[in-house]
Design an enzyme around this catalytic site. Structure first.
Site, PDB file in Angstrom:
ATOM      1  N   ASP A  32       0.829  -1.215   0.000  1.00 26.84           N
ATOM      2  CA  ASP A  32       0.000   0.000   0.000  1.00 26.84           C
ATOM      3  C   ASP A  32       0.862   1.263   0.000  1.00 26.84           C
ATOM      4  O   ASP A  32       0.645   2.195   0.762  1.00 26.84           O
ATOM      5  CB  ASP A  32      -0.942   0.029   1.213  1.00 26.84           C
ATOM      6  CG  ASP A  32      -1.723  -1.268   1.367  1.00 26.84           C
ATOM      7  OD1 ASP A  32      -1.968  -1.671   2.525  1.00 26.84           O
ATOM      8  OD2 ASP A  32      -2.058  -1.885   0.345  1.00 26.84           O
ATOM      9  N   GLU A 187     -11.152   0.264  -3.801  1.00 25.10           N
ATOM     10  CA  GLU A 187     -10.490   0.769  -2.593  1.00 25.10           C
ATOM     11  C   GLU A 187      -9.244   1.545  -2.998  1.00 25.10           C
ATOM     12  O   GLU A 187      -9.026   1.779  -4.199  1.00 25.10           O
ATOM     13  CB  GLU A 187     -10.093  -0.402  -1.690  1.00 25.10           C
ATOM     14  CG  GLU A 187      -9.244  -1.451  -2.385  1.00 25.10           C
ATOM     15  CD  GLU A 187      -9.078  -2.735  -1.585  1.00 25.10           C
ATOM     16  OE1 GLU A 187      -9.633  -2.845  -0.482  1.00 25.10           O
ATOM     17  OE2 GLU A 187      -8.374  -3.644  -2.069  1.00 25.10           O
TER      18      GLU A 187
HETATM   19  C1  6LW Z   1      -5.657  -2.148   2.041  1.00 25.82           C
HETATM   20  C2  6LW Z   1      -6.354  -2.209   0.737  1.00 25.82           C
HETATM   21  C3  6LW Z   1      -5.563  -3.309   0.133  1.00 25.82           C
HETATM   22  O1  6LW Z   1      -6.310  -1.392   3.016  1.00 25.82           O
HETATM   23  O2  6LW Z   1      -5.306  -4.227   1.102  1.00 25.82           O
HETATM   24  O3  6LW Z   1      -4.353  -4.163  -1.603  1.00 25.82           O
HETATM   25  C4  6LW Z   1      -5.623  -3.614   2.364  1.00 25.82           C
HETATM   26  N1  6LW Z   1      -5.129  -3.257  -1.049  1.00 25.82           N
HETATM   27  O4  6LW Z   1      -6.275  -1.046  -0.041  1.00 25.82           O
HETATM   28  C5  6LW Z   1      -4.588  -3.970   3.375  1.00 25.82           C
HETATM   29  O5  6LW Z   1      -3.304  -3.756   2.821  1.00 25.82           O
END
Ligand code: 6LW
Length: 518
Positions: A32, A187
């Site tokens: 991240d 996300e």
């Molecule tokens: C993070 C989300 C994700 O909050 O995994 O790969 C979660 N993306 O954006 C935890 O790293």
């Protein structure tokens, strides 16, 4: 004190004279990534989950060589991680930005604190006490400011709310912004003003093999957003690329005008489904623009380096003699690091660990380790266990760890895999300090040996003449994220289960390519 001079730092594993660099640019569990630029300096932050201190901060001058300069959340008041914090809970994705002469970092402490903002004028720290942002209902918060000074917080979903970043107060009701290009779990949003348009970069598809990055653009920070016709602009899903799970990225415009993407990926090995053992790592790829849309260059293990003068940092210390009164920022502990349990002053020149719990199976274990950053490592530690029990462990979580431990005058290997625990191999010790060793070797399948495991982990002790005496050789797949689940990767460090565990030095050697004899 050490019996031999510290080894020369290993050759710089990242870049070579011919203008290429090797991906990942930050190896080991550094997922991240969020990056920002101030003039010709680049700063990057990553998630850190149940580990303390949290949110490692890196500095670079060329986007390839990164040096950890601190951790944003390095005080218990900033980062309470009680024993109830699940593994892979705690600190999720951060966003790091520079605005109005200050650095701003927003992240989530799940489930204890929710969304929080810290700020500083020196990214190496100290960072401020957290400003809580209760109006943000989801993880992966982002911060972006418009020319009028409004601060927009965008979060997983994808939603958004305008806030006052100095108080954390919401200035309006949250709104839904975009549901992505059709992948599950939209996300990791990041909002950028580029030219006259606002770009919304997100991850979707889940952080596993379906992971990808999509983008949309619009006339204002609140949209409406038009998705890029070429979405996803980055994914390795359904390919045989050696780098998988590519997603969760952040765009940055370099000081020479070029554009780059920092993002997470994994390097799975072994037979199907493939296992990644050192977590989701930070990778770099070039970006060009076509018709006002970013185009991400092909992502490979070796790539053409940015056309910037390489800043050759001294490679981070591969050996720590614990001769200082504070631990280097690369060291992490499980959930907390109480001064009465982790001391560099009780026995000067040694790191002294005292138990918080009886074993690595428990959330309150005293543990001090470093992320395994390479596929092949040799980690050695000179340890003296006074009337107690402790040693050197490869940890994924409470249910998945291998350790070589000393108890009394016996060294033994213990393996915990889910509900199963076993002692494997032991050896009497002469007493006094002993050198414990962990070696991992990435498996190299061949036609006559289609090995299934991603790597082999050997644990044991060294003879007085330095010869390694493995007490166990274990399949590394059981310390992989695909087996354990969650969001982290291996951390290799010392732990105390009883009494006092004194560590004279810790020595790490890692290589991503050569399967040579260490
Ligand atoms: C993070 C989300 C994700 O909050 O995994 O790969 C979660 N993306 O954006 C935890 O790293």
């Amino acid at each position: 004190m050490p019996t031999r001079p510290p080894p020369e730092p290993p050759e710089d594993p990242i870049s070579s004279a011919n203008g290429t660099f090797s991906n990942p640019v930050i190896g080991g569990c550094h997922p991240d990534p969020s990056v920002c630029r101030v003039a010709e300096d680049y700063y990057l932050a990553c998630s850190s989950f149940e580990y303390f201190p949290g949110v490692p901060i890196f500095h670079s001058r060329d986007l390839v060589h990164w040096r950890q300069i601190g951790n944003a959340l390095d005080r218990p008041t900033q980062l309470p991680l009680p024993e109830s914090t699940p593994s892979s809970g705690g600190v999720y994705a951060p966003t790091l930005r520079h605005h109005d002469g200050r650095f701003w970092l927003i992240t989530s402490n799940v489930p204890h604190r929710g969304t929080l903002i810290v700020t500083t004028d020196d990214p190496a720290g100290p960072w401020s006490e957290p400003i809580l942002v209760p109006a943000v209902p989801a993880i992966d918060p982002d911060l972006a400011w418009d020319d009028e000074g409004n601060c927009w917080c965008t979060f997983a979903g994808i939603g958004q709310v305008r806030i006052d970043p100095m108080t954390g107060r919401a200035l309006e009701a949250p709104r839904r912004l975009w549901s992505g290009a059709g992948g599950q779990y939209p996300e990791a949003p990041h909002l950028y003003k580029i030219g006259d348009l606002w770009y919304l970069l997100i991850a979707e598809g889940g952080t596993e093999r379906g992971h990808g990055i999509s983008i949309a653009r619009g006339p204002s920070p609140t949209g409406p957003f038009e998705p890029c016709p070429a979405n996803p602009i980055l994914t390795h899903r359904s390919t045989d690329r050696p780098i998988q799970n590519t997603g969760h990225g952040d765009l940055v415009r370099a000081h020479d005008g070029s554009w780059w993407l920092l993002f997470l990926g994994v390097r799975p090995r072994g037979g199907t489904p493939g296992w990644h053992v050192i977590g989701r790592e930070t990778f770099l790829a070039p970006v060009t623009w076509t018709d006002g849309w970013p185009v991400v260059g092909e992502v490979n293990p070796v790539m053409r380096a940015p056309a910037m003068p390489p800043a050759r940092w001294p490679v981070p210390p591969v050996r720590d003699d614990f001769a200082t009164d504070t631990l280097a920022p690369q060291w992490i502990s499980v959930r907390s690091r109480a001064p009465e349990r982790v001391s560099l002053t009780e026995r000067p020149g040694w790191l002294t660990l005292r138990p918080g719990a009886r074993s690595l199976d428990e959330p309150g274990v005293t543990f001090v380790g470093r992320r395994q950053a390479h596929l092949n490592v040799r980690v050695r530690a000179k340890v003296e266990v006074a009337h107690g029990r402790g040693g050197l462990a490869v940890r994924l979580d409470e249910q998945h760890h291998y350790a070589v431990e000393i108890s009394g005058r016996t060294a033994r290997v213990r393996a915990r895999i889910g509900p199963l625990e076993q002692s494997l191999g032991e050896r009497p010790l002469p007493g006094g300090p002993a050198v414990l060793r962990v070696e991992t070797r990435a498996s190299a399948p061949s036609p006559d040996h289609p090995r299934q495991e991603p790597d082999v982990v050997r644990l044991g002790v060294e003879e007085d003449d330095g010869r390694f005496l493995p007490l166990a050789e274990l399949d590394g797949r059981y310390l992989s994220t695909e087996v354990a689940g969650g969001f982290t990767g291996r951390v290799i460090g010392m732990f105390a289960g009883a009494g006092a565990v004194h560590v004279d030095w810790y020595d790490y050697e890692g290589h991503d390519t050569a399967l040579h004899d260490f």
